[in-house]
Design a protein around this motif. Structure first.
Motif, PDB file in Angstrom:
ATOM      1  N   PHE A  16      -9.970  -7.314   8.076  1.00 23.31           N
ATOM      2  CA  PHE A  16      -9.056  -7.819   9.103  1.00 23.31           C
ATOM      3  C   PHE A  16      -9.542  -7.189  10.407  1.00 23.31           C
ATOM      4  O   PHE A  16      -9.328  -5.993  10.622  1.00 23.31           O
ATOM      5  CB  PHE A  16      -7.615  -7.398   8.820  1.00 23.31           C
ATOM      6  CG  PHE A  16      -7.025  -8.038   7.582  1.00 23.31           C
ATOM      7  CD1 PHE A  16      -6.688  -9.382   7.570  1.00 23.31           C
ATOM      8  CD2 PHE A  16      -6.804  -7.278   6.437  1.00 23.31           C
ATOM      9  CE1 PHE A  16      -6.134  -9.970   6.438  1.00 23.31           C
ATOM     10  CE2 PHE A  16      -6.243  -7.863   5.305  1.00 23.31           C
ATOM     11  CZ  PHE A  16      -5.912  -9.210   5.306  1.00 23.31           C
ATOM     12  N   TYR A  19     -10.968  -3.640  10.318  1.00 25.86           N
ATOM     13  CA  TYR A  19     -10.346  -2.886   9.230  1.00 25.86           C
ATOM     14  C   TYR A  19     -10.763  -3.495   7.886  1.00 25.86           C
ATOM     15  O   TYR A  19     -10.669  -4.704   7.675  1.00 25.86           O
ATOM     16  CB  TYR A  19      -8.813  -2.921   9.360  1.00 25.86           C
ATOM     17  CG  TYR A  19      -8.124  -2.184   8.247  1.00 25.86           C
ATOM     18  CD1 TYR A  19      -8.052  -0.791   8.272  1.00 25.86           C
ATOM     19  CD2 TYR A  19      -7.579  -2.859   7.157  1.00 25.86           C
ATOM     20  CE1 TYR A  19      -7.443  -0.103   7.236  1.00 25.86           C
ATOM     21  CE2 TYR A  19      -6.964  -2.178   6.131  1.00 25.86           C
ATOM     22  CZ  TYR A  19      -6.909  -0.807   6.175  1.00 25.86           C
ATOM     23  OH  TYR A  19      -6.306  -0.124   5.156  1.00 25.86           O
ATOM     24  N   ALA A  21      -9.940  -4.101   4.288  1.00 28.83           N
ATOM     25  CA  ALA A  21      -8.825  -4.046   3.329  1.00 28.83           C
ATOM     26  C   ALA A  21      -9.335  -4.057   1.894  1.00 28.83           C
ATOM     27  O   ALA A  21      -8.734  -3.444   1.014  1.00 28.83           O
ATOM     28  CB  ALA A  21      -7.877  -5.218   3.556  1.00 28.83           C
ATOM     29  N   PRO A  40      -1.576   2.796  -4.574  1.00 30.19           N
ATOM     30  CA  PRO A  40      -0.580   3.124  -3.557  1.00 30.19           C
ATOM     31  C   PRO A  40      -0.446   2.025  -2.501  1.00 30.19           C
ATOM     32  O   PRO A  40      -1.297   1.139  -2.400  1.00 30.19           O
ATOM     33  CB  PRO A  40      -1.126   4.411  -2.929  1.00 30.19           C
ATOM     34  CG  PRO A  40      -2.595   4.341  -3.157  1.00 30.19           C
ATOM     35  CD  PRO A  40      -2.788   3.613  -4.458  1.00 30.19           C
ATOM     36  N   SER A  41       0.603   2.126  -1.722  1.00 29.02           N
ATOM     37  CA  SER A  41       0.861   1.173  -0.650  1.00 29.02           C
ATOM     38  C   SER A  41      -0.342   1.084   0.285  1.00 29.02           C
ATOM     39  O   SER A  41      -0.910   2.099   0.670  1.00 29.02           O
ATOM     40  CB  SER A  41       2.105   1.634   0.119  1.00 29.02           C
ATOM     41  OG  SER A  41       2.407   0.692   1.093  1.00 29.02           O
ATOM     42  N   GLY A  42      -0.729  -0.133   0.612  1.00 27.86           N
ATOM     43  CA  GLY A  42      -1.807  -0.336   1.583  1.00 27.86           C
ATOM     44  C   GLY A  42      -3.202  -0.341   0.993  1.00 27.86           C
ATOM     45  O   GLY A  42      -4.179  -0.490   1.725  1.00 27.86           O
ATOM     46  N   GLY A  44      -4.599  -2.539  -0.901  1.00 24.44           N
ATOM     47  CA  GLY A  44      -5.235  -3.856  -0.956  1.00 24.44           C
ATOM     48  C   GLY A  44      -4.803  -4.736  -2.130  1.00 24.44           C
ATOM     49  O   GLY A  44      -5.401  -5.786  -2.363  1.00 24.44           O
ATOM     50  N   LYS A  45      -3.755  -4.354  -2.846  1.00 20.06           N
ATOM     51  CA  LYS A  45      -3.330  -5.099  -4.034  1.00 20.06           C
ATOM     52  C   LYS A  45      -2.903  -6.522  -3.672  1.00 20.06           C
ATOM     53  O   LYS A  45      -3.358  -7.490  -4.283  1.00 20.06           O
ATOM     54  CB  LYS A  45      -2.150  -4.377  -4.727  1.00 20.06           C
ATOM     55  CG  LYS A  45      -2.438  -2.929  -5.081  1.00 20.06           C
ATOM     56  CD  LYS A  45      -1.248  -2.277  -5.780  1.00 20.06           C
ATOM     57  CE  LYS A  45       0.015  -2.145  -4.936  1.00 20.06           C
ATOM     58  NZ  LYS A  45      -0.114  -1.260  -3.758  1.00 20.06           N
ATOM     59  N   GLU A 162       4.500  -7.160  -7.545  1.00 17.39           N
ATOM     60  CA  GLU A 162       5.645  -6.246  -7.611  1.00 17.39           C
ATOM     61  C   GLU A 162       6.950  -7.003  -7.874  1.00 17.39           C
ATOM     62  O   GLU A 162       7.935  -6.846  -7.132  1.00 17.39           O
ATOM     63  CB  GLU A 162       5.745  -5.414  -6.318  1.00 17.39           C
ATOM     64  CG  GLU A 162       4.415  -4.780  -5.965  1.00 17.39           C
ATOM     65  CD  GLU A 162       4.530  -3.351  -5.477  1.00 17.39           C
ATOM     66  OE1 GLU A 162       5.519  -2.671  -5.809  1.00 17.39           O
ATOM     67  OE2 GLU A 162       3.607  -2.906  -4.784  1.00 17.39           O
ATOM     68  N   HIS A 195       2.934  -0.274  -7.891  1.00 12.94           N
ATOM     69  CA  HIS A 195       2.454   1.060  -7.540  1.00 12.94           C
ATOM     70  C   HIS A 195       3.093   2.099  -8.449  1.00 12.94           C
ATOM     71  O   HIS A 195       2.980   3.297  -8.216  1.00 12.94           O
ATOM     72  CB  HIS A 195       2.701   1.365  -6.065  1.00 12.94           C
ATOM     73  CG  HIS A 195       4.132   1.240  -5.655  1.00 12.94           C
ATOM     74  ND1 HIS A 195       4.623   0.125  -5.028  1.00 12.94           N
ATOM     75  CD2 HIS A 195       5.169   2.066  -5.827  1.00 12.94           C
ATOM     76  CE1 HIS A 195       5.917   0.280  -4.823  1.00 12.94           C
ATOM     77  NE2 HIS A 195       6.276   1.449  -5.294  1.00 12.94           N
TER      78      HIS A 195
HETATM   79  N1  LIG Z   1      -2.983 -10.157   7.897  1.00 10.64           N
HETATM   80  C1  LIG Z   1      -3.364  -8.893   8.050  1.00 10.64           C
HETATM   81  N2  LIG Z   1      -3.854  -8.444   9.206  1.00 10.64           N
HETATM   82  C2  LIG Z   1      -4.266  -7.168   9.374  1.00 10.64           C
HETATM   83  N3  LIG Z   1      -4.219  -6.232   8.408  1.00 10.64           N
HETATM   84  C3  LIG Z   1      -3.728  -6.624   7.204  1.00 10.64           C
HETATM   85  C4  LIG Z   1      -3.271  -7.958   6.973  1.00 10.64           C
HETATM   86  N4  LIG Z   1      -2.836  -8.028   5.698  1.00 10.64           N
HETATM   87  C5  LIG Z   1      -3.005  -6.799   5.172  1.00 10.64           C
HETATM   88  N5  LIG Z   1      -3.544  -5.947   6.074  1.00 10.64           N
HETATM   89  C6  LIG Z   1      -3.880  -4.529   5.856  1.00 10.64           C
HETATM   90  O1  LIG Z   1      -4.673  -4.433   4.692  1.00 10.64           O
HETATM   91  C7  LIG Z   1      -4.301  -3.304   3.925  1.00 10.64           C
HETATM   92  C8  LIG Z   1      -3.951  -3.727   2.524  1.00 10.64           C
HETATM   93  O2  LIG Z   1      -2.724  -4.456   2.557  1.00 10.64           O
HETATM   94  P1  LIG Z   1      -2.037  -4.995   1.242  1.00 10.64           P
HETATM   95  O3  LIG Z   1      -0.853  -5.774   1.653  1.00 10.64           O
HETATM   96  O4  LIG Z   1      -3.049  -5.681   0.410  1.00 10.64           O
HETATM   97  O5  LIG Z   1      -1.603  -3.635   0.538  1.00 10.64           O
HETATM   98  P2  LIG Z   1      -0.817  -3.393  -0.818  1.00 10.64           P
HETATM   99  O6  LIG Z   1      -1.722  -2.598  -1.711  1.00 10.64           O
HETATM  100  O7  LIG Z   1      -0.302  -4.680  -1.350  1.00 10.64           O
HETATM  101  O8  LIG Z   1       0.386  -2.450  -0.357  1.00 10.64           O
HETATM  102  P3  LIG Z   1       1.941  -2.429  -0.782  1.00 10.64           P
HETATM  103  O9  LIG Z   1       2.001  -1.659  -2.080  1.00 10.64           O
HETATM  104  O10 LIG Z   1       2.604  -1.702   0.331  1.00 10.64           O
HETATM  105  O11 LIG Z   1       2.422  -3.841  -0.934  1.00 10.64           O
HETATM  106  C9  LIG Z   1      -3.153  -2.641   4.672  1.00 10.64           C
HETATM  107  O12 LIG Z   1      -3.645  -1.553   5.405  1.00 10.64           O
HETATM  108  C10 LIG Z   1      -2.640  -3.732   5.580  1.00 10.64           C
HETATM  109  O13 LIG Z   1      -2.097  -3.205   6.771  1.00 10.64           O
END
Ligand SMILES: Nc1ncnc2c1ncn2[C@@H]1O[C@H](COP(=O)(O)OP(=O)(O)OP(=O)(O)O)[C@@H](O)[C@H]1O
Ligand SMILES: [Mg+2]
Length: 314
Positions: A16, A19, A21, A40-42, A44-45, A162, A195
């Protein structure tokens, strides 16, 4: 016998802006498997699920569904469906209409839809609520309907992001069993995101542990023999060190280690034991005062009961 893959994620990345992901993710999900992405949160799941569902495009990499490349295939053509955390039911429709919605879009005839909706309501034990609207249901009941709707057209893969996290603890436990049962009954490949490590270990055939946009390890729940570690391979597991017996107190799965240090503490002696490249601090109850039969540099057996260990990955 080797099972074929339902999904192959090959060297997939997602950026993104600047960044990252997902960072060169590479793994296979087998047909008829309850597969969990744990992290964990963030980490990339959700991003990974969204790419499997075609709600998101990848920056690079290849995606196969049942051996066919689908990287460019739009969402509605993929036989993949998703259940989200927040149910996402249509509030103005009855439960039957909610379940029927996707089938109508697929052009199924009325009789076939009615039969299938009945089957699904029965499958999730909601037959008596067919005419209700979503706001007349509890959270767990809504999630059952969301599951029924997602399973209606028999997807090849069901993605679950989730789906239990909005439910209270007791309901979550019941829904774990329900999800596992549905997966077995339908034979559909489930890709479950959580998570919660306990939830993952409780439900899954295999678990991919994710962190920082990568799959760090993939593990199977495996059986060990009481004679040794046959079948354990290079599995990673977690166990509380107080559950590990030392010397003549070792039982269950037995491993061999080397005593690196010891510290007599009266009722207990604390040992530092090296097993392969792992160093563990373990305690052993002393049956007699000053009992200290384990020599520094000597070989010692340590053991644990299988039921006390949790396999995290391989
Ligand atoms: N559309 C987007 N634009 C910018 N960054 C994004 C976008 N979607 C996700 N991200 C970033 O990518 C990373 C992974 O996000 P993702 O939603 O896949 O996490 P997750 O593992 O599902 O977390 P959670 O357990 O909190 O749901 C995060 O740092 C998030 O901020
Ligand atoms: Mg998420």
């Amino acid at each position: 016998m080797s099972r074929s893959s339902a999904i192959e994620v090959m060297n997939m990345s997602k950026n993104f802006g600047d960044y990252t992901a997902l960072d060169h993710v590479d793994f296979k999900i087998l047909q008829n498997e309850f597969f969990t992405l744990l992290g964990p949160s963030g980490c990339g799941k959700t991003t990974l699920l969204r790419m499997i569902a075609a709600f998101e495009t990848s920056s690079s990499g290849t995606l196969l569904l049942n051996g066919h490349e689908i990287s460019q295939m739009p969402a509605h053509k993929r036989r993949v469906n998703t259940v989200f955390q927040n149910y996402a039911l249509f509030p103005h429709m009855t439960l039957s209409q909610n379940i029927a919605f996707g089938l109508k879009n697929l052009g199924w005839d009325k009789a076939r839809i009615t039969a299938r909706v009945g089957e699904l309501l029965e499958m999730v034990h909601m037959e008596q609520f067919a005419a209700r609207k979503p706001d007349q249901l509890s959270g767990g009941q809504r999630q059952r309907i969301a599951l029924a709707r997602a399973l209606a057209a028999e997807p090849e893969v069901l993605l679950l992001d989730e789906p239990l996290s909005a439910l209270d603890l007791k309901l979550r436990q019941a829904m774990r069993d329900e999800l596992r049962r549905l997966q077995r009954e339908t034979g559909i490949t489930f890709v479950f995101v959580t998570h919660d490590q306990e939830e993952a270990l409780d439900m899954s055939d295999r678990i991919a542990v994710m962190g920082k946009g990568r799959v760090q390890q993939i593990g199977t729940k495996i059986t060990t023999t009481h004679q040794g570690v046959t079948g354990l391979g290079s599995a990673t597991m977690s166990i509380r060190t107080e559950k590990i017996g030392v010397g003549d107190q070792a039982e269950g799965v037995i491993l061999s280690g080397t005593v690196r240090a010891r510290n007599y503490m009266g009722g207990f002696t604390h040992y530092t034991v090296q097993i392969g490249d792992q160093t563990l601090r373990l305690s052993r109850r002393n049956a007699h005062s000053h009992e200290d039969s384990l020599e520094i540099g000597g070989t010692v057996q340590v053991g644990f009961r299988e039921t006390d260990a949790r396999v995290l990955g391989q």
